[in-house]
Design an enzyme around this catalytic site. Structure first.
Site, PDB file in Angstrom:
ATOM      1  N   ASN A   9      40.379  37.530  40.800  1.00 23.23           N
ATOM      2  CA  ASN A   9      40.882  38.747  41.443  1.00 23.23           C
ATOM      3  C   ASN A   9      42.262  38.422  41.999  1.00 23.23           C
ATOM      4  O   ASN A   9      42.381  37.666  42.955  1.00 23.23           O
ATOM      5  CB  ASN A   9      39.903  39.154  42.557  1.00 23.23           C
ATOM      6  CG  ASN A   9      40.416  40.321  43.381  1.00 23.23           C
ATOM      7  OD1 ASN A   9      41.406  40.964  43.034  1.00 23.23           O
ATOM      8  ND2 ASN A   9      39.733  40.595  44.489  1.00 23.23           N
ATOM      9  N   TRP A  10      43.270  38.997  41.357  1.00 23.03           N
ATOM     10  CA  TRP A  10      44.654  38.671  41.777  1.00 23.03           C
ATOM     11  C   TRP A  10      45.082  39.430  43.028  1.00 23.03           C
ATOM     12  O   TRP A  10      46.169  39.184  43.564  1.00 23.03           O
ATOM     13  CB  TRP A  10      45.630  38.972  40.633  1.00 23.03           C
ATOM     14  CG  TRP A  10      45.631  37.948  39.541  1.00 23.03           C
ATOM     15  CD1 TRP A  10      44.898  36.785  39.496  1.00 23.03           C
ATOM     16  CD2 TRP A  10      46.412  37.981  38.334  1.00 23.03           C
ATOM     17  NE1 TRP A  10      45.170  36.102  38.338  1.00 23.03           N
ATOM     18  CE2 TRP A  10      46.102  36.819  37.609  1.00 23.03           C
ATOM     19  CE3 TRP A  10      47.333  38.874  37.802  1.00 23.03           C
ATOM     20  CZ2 TRP A  10      46.693  36.520  36.374  1.00 23.03           C
ATOM     21  CZ3 TRP A  10      47.919  38.590  36.569  1.00 23.03           C
ATOM     22  CH2 TRP A  10      47.598  37.426  35.872  1.00 23.03           C
ATOM     23  N   LYS A  11      44.274  40.406  43.457  1.00 23.08           N
ATOM     24  CA  LYS A  11      44.602  41.198  44.649  1.00 23.08           C
ATOM     25  C   LYS A  11      46.037  41.745  44.526  1.00 23.08           C
ATOM     26  O   LYS A  11      46.448  42.124  43.433  1.00 23.08           O
ATOM     27  CB  LYS A  11      44.404  40.348  45.909  1.00 23.08           C
ATOM     28  CG  LYS A  11      43.000  39.720  45.950  1.00 23.08           C
ATOM     29  CD  LYS A  11      42.645  39.060  47.245  1.00 23.08           C
ATOM     30  CE  LYS A  11      41.241  38.491  47.153  1.00 23.08           C
ATOM     31  NZ  LYS A  11      40.769  37.874  48.373  1.00 23.08           N
ATOM     32  N   HIS A  96      34.648  45.472  47.390  1.00 23.76           N
ATOM     33  CA  HIS A  96      35.187  44.204  47.916  1.00 23.76           C
ATOM     34  C   HIS A  96      35.347  44.318  49.431  1.00 23.76           C
ATOM     35  O   HIS A  96      35.612  45.402  49.956  1.00 23.76           O
ATOM     36  CB  HIS A  96      36.540  43.902  47.243  1.00 23.76           C
ATOM     37  CG  HIS A  96      37.032  42.527  47.550  1.00 23.76           C
ATOM     38  ND1 HIS A  96      37.707  42.239  48.713  1.00 23.76           N
ATOM     39  CD2 HIS A  96      36.904  41.355  46.873  1.00 23.76           C
ATOM     40  CE1 HIS A  96      37.988  40.938  48.727  1.00 23.76           C
ATOM     41  NE2 HIS A  96      37.511  40.379  47.618  1.00 23.76           N
ATOM     42  N   GLU A  98      37.691  43.580  51.350  1.00 25.56           N
ATOM     43  CA  GLU A  98      38.995  44.036  51.868  1.00 25.56           C
ATOM     44  C   GLU A  98      39.059  45.573  51.961  1.00 25.56           C
ATOM     45  O   GLU A  98      39.350  46.084  53.043  1.00 25.56           O
ATOM     46  CB  GLU A  98      40.139  43.392  51.062  1.00 25.56           C
ATOM     47  CG  GLU A  98      40.275  41.922  51.460  1.00 25.56           C
ATOM     48  CD  GLU A  98      40.738  40.972  50.369  1.00 25.56           C
ATOM     49  OE1 GLU A  98      41.245  41.417  49.332  1.00 25.56           O
ATOM     50  OE2 GLU A  98      40.571  39.751  50.561  1.00 25.56           O
ATOM     51  N   GLU A 165      29.641  37.682  48.281  1.00 23.02           N
ATOM     52  CA  GLU A 165      30.830  37.091  48.886  1.00 23.02           C
ATOM     53  C   GLU A 165      30.697  37.105  50.404  1.00 23.02           C
ATOM     54  O   GLU A 165      31.027  38.128  51.048  1.00 23.02           O
ATOM     55  CB  GLU A 165      32.066  37.897  48.495  1.00 23.02           C
ATOM     56  CG  GLU A 165      32.318  37.916  47.005  1.00 23.02           C
ATOM     57  CD  GLU A 165      33.803  38.097  46.723  1.00 23.02           C
ATOM     58  OE1 GLU A 165      34.391  37.194  46.130  1.00 23.02           O
ATOM     59  OE2 GLU A 165      34.363  39.130  47.114  1.00 23.02           O
ATOM     60  N   GLY A 171      39.016  33.434  51.402  1.00 23.62           N
ATOM     61  CA  GLY A 171      40.388  33.062  51.752  1.00 23.62           C
ATOM     62  C   GLY A 171      40.496  32.131  52.948  1.00 23.62           C
ATOM     63  O   GLY A 171      41.575  31.926  53.490  1.00 23.62           O
ATOM     64  N   SER A 204      36.330  31.184  48.513  1.00 27.38           N
ATOM     65  CA  SER A 204      36.910  29.837  48.477  1.00 27.38           C
ATOM     66  C   SER A 204      36.353  28.973  47.341  1.00 27.38           C
ATOM     67  O   SER A 204      36.100  27.778  47.510  1.00 27.38           O
ATOM     68  CB  SER A 204      36.739  29.140  49.831  1.00 27.38           C
ATOM     69  OG  SER A 204      37.448  29.853  50.837  1.00 27.38           O
ATOM     70  N   GLY A 225      39.497  34.407  44.234  1.00 25.79           N
ATOM     71  CA  GLY A 225      40.749  34.994  44.690  1.00 25.79           C
ATOM     72  C   GLY A 225      41.880  33.991  44.537  1.00 25.79           C
ATOM     73  O   GLY A 225      42.449  33.807  43.453  1.00 25.79           O
ATOM     74  N   GLY A 226      42.206  33.301  45.630  1.00 29.18           N
ATOM     75  CA  GLY A 226      43.354  32.391  45.689  1.00 29.18           C
ATOM     76  C   GLY A 226      43.497  31.461  44.495  1.00 29.18           C
ATOM     77  O   GLY A 226      44.588  31.350  43.912  1.00 29.18           O
TER      78      GLY A 226
HETATM   79  P1  PGA Z   1      39.098  33.551  47.717  1.00 29.25           P
HETATM   80  O1  PGA Z   1      38.808  35.119  47.543  1.00 29.25           O
HETATM   81  O2  PGA Z   1      38.649  32.868  46.457  1.00 29.25           O
HETATM   82  O3  PGA Z   1      40.573  33.458  47.950  1.00 29.25           O
HETATM   83  O4  PGA Z   1      38.295  33.090  48.899  1.00 29.25           O
HETATM   84  C1  PGA Z   1      37.614  35.559  46.981  1.00 29.25           C
HETATM   85  C2  PGA Z   1      37.595  37.055  46.870  1.00 29.25           C
HETATM   86  O5  PGA Z   1      38.233  37.753  47.677  1.00 29.25           O
HETATM   87  O6  PGA Z   1      36.954  37.605  45.954  1.00 29.25           O
END
Ligand code: PGA
Length: 241
Positions: A9-11, A96, A98, A165, A171, A204, A225-226
């Site tokens: 997920n590149w956000k 998600h 966020e 998650e 993150g 993470s 994510g990251g």
């Molecule tokens: P992260 O994000 O790998 O940076 O912890 C995961 C996500 O938001 O799906």
């Protein structure tokens, strides 16, 4: 036999130029990927077209970071399945943490997105997860149960991915113990009542913990994510052992 799904997920990262550069480096690194797994990336909407012109869709598919529950209309800032399917998008991330946190997405809205994604021929990746406070109060199972029951109502489990998650692990560099994550993934599978549903872990995920996470019996993939922003890291994750 459940196929693993490794999703990035590149956000709100990556321009079209960044996307081109990333894929030129990434595609050769996943060319020999075993066929027991699929790789999916969710670029920002503006980069989907560029992404779609670079991948051959053999082992790398596209997800969107949102999807609306109607095909068109006065819904500023939303995106419809038709618009995504035109660019060969196959998956849609919904629920998600966020958008749940910053835009107050409810389980009801998440459910409408997931149901409409499925009826439009897309596979929703529905995210669930508890906050640190909820976990410390011993409420993780109850929160996940509510999110699964409300968010997945009337969905077809044979065309569904659920991503567990824990919010405190996103993150932050704090990964949930693989065995604890596995217990929640097993709970989700029991609640859904369909043993072949694909369940991912997210929070993470890194090259140094992917092999342990993927060795768990109820974890069929990851949502990253990251670490998905770096082609070398993400290709190591995709090539998990
Ligand atoms: P992260 O994000 O790998 O940076 O912890 C995961 C996500 O938001 O799906």
């Amino acid at each position: 036999m459940r196929k693993s799904v490794i999703a990035g997920n590149w956000k709100m990262h990556m321009t079209c130029a960044d996307t081109k550069k990333y894929l030129e480096e990434f595609l050769p690194l996943i060319e020999e990927i075993p066929n027991d797994r699929k790789i999916v990336i969710a670029p920002p909407f503006t980069a989907i077209s560029t992404f779609s012109s670079y991948t051959n869709f053999d082992y790398l598919n596209i997800a969107s970071q949102n999807i609306h529950w109607e095909d068109k209309g006065a819904f500023t800032a939303e995106i419809s399945p038709n618009m995504l399917i035109e660019h060969k998008v196959k998956y849609a991330i919904v629920g998600h943490s966020e958008p749940r946190k910053y835009f107050s997405e409810s389980d009801e809205q998440i459910n409408k997105r997931a149901v409409f994604a499925q009826s439009s021929g897309l596979t929703p990746i529905v995210c669930v997860g508890e906050t640190l406070e909820q976990r410390e109060r011993g409420e993780a199972d109850r929160v996940i149960t509510r999110q699964v029951e409300q968010g997945l109502e009337n969905t077809d489990p044979s065309n569904l991915i659920v991503a567990y998650e824990p919010i405190w692990a996103i993150g932050t560099g704090k990964t949930c113990e693989a065995s604890d994550a596995n217990k929640i993934c097993a709970l989700i599978r029991r609640l859904i009542g369909f043993s072949d549903v694909i369940i991912q872990y997210g929070g993470s995920v890194k090259p140094n913990n992917i092999d342990e996470i993927m060795s768990m019996s109820d974890i069929d993939g990851v949502l990253v994510g990251g670490s998905s922003l770096d082609p070398i890291s993400f290709s190591r994750i995709a090539n998990f052992e």
